[in-house]
Design an enzyme around this catalytic site. Structure first.
Site, PDB file in Angstrom:
ATOM      1  N   HIS A  55      -5.083 -10.412   1.229  1.00 14.63           N
ATOM      2  CA  HIS A  55      -6.396 -10.595   0.602  1.00 14.63           C
ATOM      3  C   HIS A  55      -6.760 -12.079   0.560  1.00 14.63           C
ATOM      4  O   HIS A  55      -7.876 -12.467   0.884  1.00 14.63           O
ATOM      5  CB  HIS A  55      -6.395 -10.034  -0.820  1.00 14.63           C
ATOM      6  CG  HIS A  55      -6.643  -8.552  -0.872  1.00 14.63           C
ATOM      7  ND1 HIS A  55      -5.682  -7.637  -0.589  1.00 14.63           N
ATOM      8  CD2 HIS A  55      -7.776  -7.852  -1.151  1.00 14.63           C
ATOM      9  CE1 HIS A  55      -6.184  -6.416  -0.707  1.00 14.63           C
ATOM     10  NE2 HIS A  55      -7.459  -6.518  -1.042  1.00 14.63           N
ATOM     11  N   HIS A 108       1.463  -8.926  -5.993  1.00 18.02           N
ATOM     12  CA  HIS A 108       2.101 -10.103  -5.388  1.00 18.02           C
ATOM     13  C   HIS A 108       2.856 -10.950  -6.392  1.00 18.02           C
ATOM     14  O   HIS A 108       2.525 -10.965  -7.584  1.00 18.02           O
ATOM     15  CB  HIS A 108       1.040 -11.022  -4.770  1.00 18.02           C
ATOM     16  CG  HIS A 108       0.434 -10.482  -3.531  1.00 18.02           C
ATOM     17  ND1 HIS A 108       1.128 -10.336  -2.376  1.00 18.02           N
ATOM     18  CD2 HIS A 108      -0.815 -10.044  -3.287  1.00 18.02           C
ATOM     19  CE1 HIS A 108       0.331  -9.826  -1.457  1.00 18.02           C
ATOM     20  NE2 HIS A 108      -0.853  -9.632  -1.988  1.00 18.02           N
TER      21      HIS A 108
HETATM   22  O1  LIG Z   1      -1.291  -8.644   1.005  1.00 16.69           O
HETATM   23  P1  LIG Z   1      -2.408  -8.105   0.157  1.00 16.69           P
HETATM   24  O2  LIG Z   1      -3.187  -9.171  -0.559  1.00 16.69           O
HETATM   25  O3  LIG Z   1      -1.981  -7.008  -0.747  1.00 16.69           O
HETATM   26  O4  LIG Z   1      -3.427  -7.504   1.158  1.00 16.69           O
HETATM   27  C1  LIG Z   1      -3.130  -6.373   1.925  1.00 16.69           C
HETATM   28  C2  LIG Z   1      -4.291  -6.141   2.809  1.00 16.69           C
HETATM   29  O5  LIG Z   1      -4.235  -7.177   3.755  1.00 16.69           O
HETATM   30  C3  LIG Z   1      -5.240  -7.183   4.671  1.00 16.69           C
HETATM   31  O6  LIG Z   1      -4.972  -8.216   5.541  1.00 16.69           O
HETATM   32  C4  LIG Z   1      -5.229  -5.899   5.421  1.00 16.69           C
HETATM   33  O7  LIG Z   1      -6.281  -5.912   6.308  1.00 16.69           O
HETATM   34  C5  LIG Z   1      -5.380  -4.736   4.480  1.00 16.69           C
HETATM   35  O8  LIG Z   1      -5.328  -3.547   5.211  1.00 16.69           O
HETATM   36  C6  LIG Z   1      -4.277  -4.794   3.468  1.00 16.69           C
HETATM   37  O9  LIG Z   1      -4.514  -3.777   2.532  1.00 16.69           O
END
Ligand SMILES: O=P(O)(O)OC[C@H]1O[C@@H](O)[C@H](O)[C@@H](O)[C@@H]1O
Length: 287
Positions: A55, A108
């Site tokens: 994200h 995270h």
């Molecule tokens: O690592 P994070 O912040 O949980 O994000 C996961 C997301 O990361 C994104 O890069 C993906 O496109 C998504 O599909 C995924 O859900």
């Protein structure tokens, strides 16, 4: 030393294979004697390994060129230092909020968020001067193909080396409070089919006659606002369609859906708004 009952962490788990707090508290073994209660949310149960935060990385990279473009527009119109600083302040504040929210919902650990923020800003900084303008449609098609083939090749090579890349999906399914919170869209290959579809869709949109017409005409502010509303409505409708339950069908559907997205946003909706407003406009008076 609290090592008893700790999960065996194989070397391949360590390199870029982070853990998510919502499963780590159970799997690590640190809380065997006094089990920890963790509160989860409908968006906690991400299935990827989480390092660095996707994200933060995607938001940081995607907003970078917007921040740079806005800053240069403001610099042309205003001499106030504060005004010039606004885009970068807004960028940093928004990313900070994204990062804190990812930690708050236990998706995270802080270092993964920090890694995502740095990687995103770096990507944005490196890639902004290389935005592919005026490339042939084959460039976009080949990019989509390279993404699909490259990731599949890496995936199957690692599988043949005995590295199971779905280990994090198993852990997410095991420790997510509710099965319905493990969203299929969070799977790594969902991101791949989305990005490959979007690359192809962008190429199709930029080379479509609709886009050429919109580019020649240039939309006014009211038309742009109408486009925004219509696009948001249509994309919302597309999201409401849901997903096919079968995984392979879902990937195909996801690819097609995200091929359609840039076509709608860049070409079809602006063309529709333009055509409607041209019909609505009163005929010009002849002298
Ligand atoms: O690592 P994070 O912040 O949980 O994000 C996961 C997301 O990361 C994104 O890069 C993906 O496109 C998504 O599909 C995924 O859900």
């Amino acid at each position: 030393m609290k090592t008893l009952g700790m999960r065996d962490t194989t070397p391949q788990r360590r390199f870029l294979f982070g853990e998510r707090p919502f499963w780590w508290v159970h799997e690590s073994g640190y809380y065997n004697e006094a089990p920890a209660q963790v509160h989860q949310f409908p968006v906690s149960c991400e299935t990827g390994p989480g390092s660095p935060s996707g994200h933060c990385m995607i938001t940081g990279a995607a907003l970078w060129p917007i921040m740079i473009a806005t800053s240069s527009q403001i610099a042309k119109r205003s001499h106030s230092h504060w005004m010039k600083l606004m885009p970068s302040l807004a960028y940093s504040t928004f990313l900070l909020a994204v990062g804190l929210s990812r930690i708050f919902i236990l998706a995270h650990f802080p270092h993964q968020v920090l890694g995502g923020l740095i990687a995103g800003a770096l990507l944005g900084w490196l890639m902004t001067p290389h935005v592919p303008i005026d490339r042939p449609v084959s460039f976009y098609g080949l990019t989509a193909l390279a993404l699909l083939l490259g990731a599949s090749l890496i995936y199957w090579s690692l599988i043949s080396l005995g590295i199971d890349l779905t280990w994090s999906v198993h852990l997410a399914s095991k420790w997510c409070e509710r099965p319905e919170w493990v969203h299929i869209e969070t799977r790594p290959f969902a991101g791949l089919s989305r990005d490959a579809g979007a690359a192809l869709g962008l190429g199709i949109a930029l080379h479509s006659p609709c886009y050429a017409q919109v580019r020649r005409a240039r939309l006014g502010i009211l038309q742009q606002a109408a486009c925004l509303l219509l696009v948001l409505g249509l994309l919302g409708l597309l999201n409401c369609l849901g997903n096919p339950p079968q995984l392979s069908l879902f990937y195909v559907f996801n690819f097609l859906k995200f091929t359609l997205w840039p076509c709608l946003v860049t070409a079809l909706v602006p063309w529709l708004v333009l055509s409607l407003s041209v019909q609505e406009a009163p005929p010009a008076k002849s002298k």
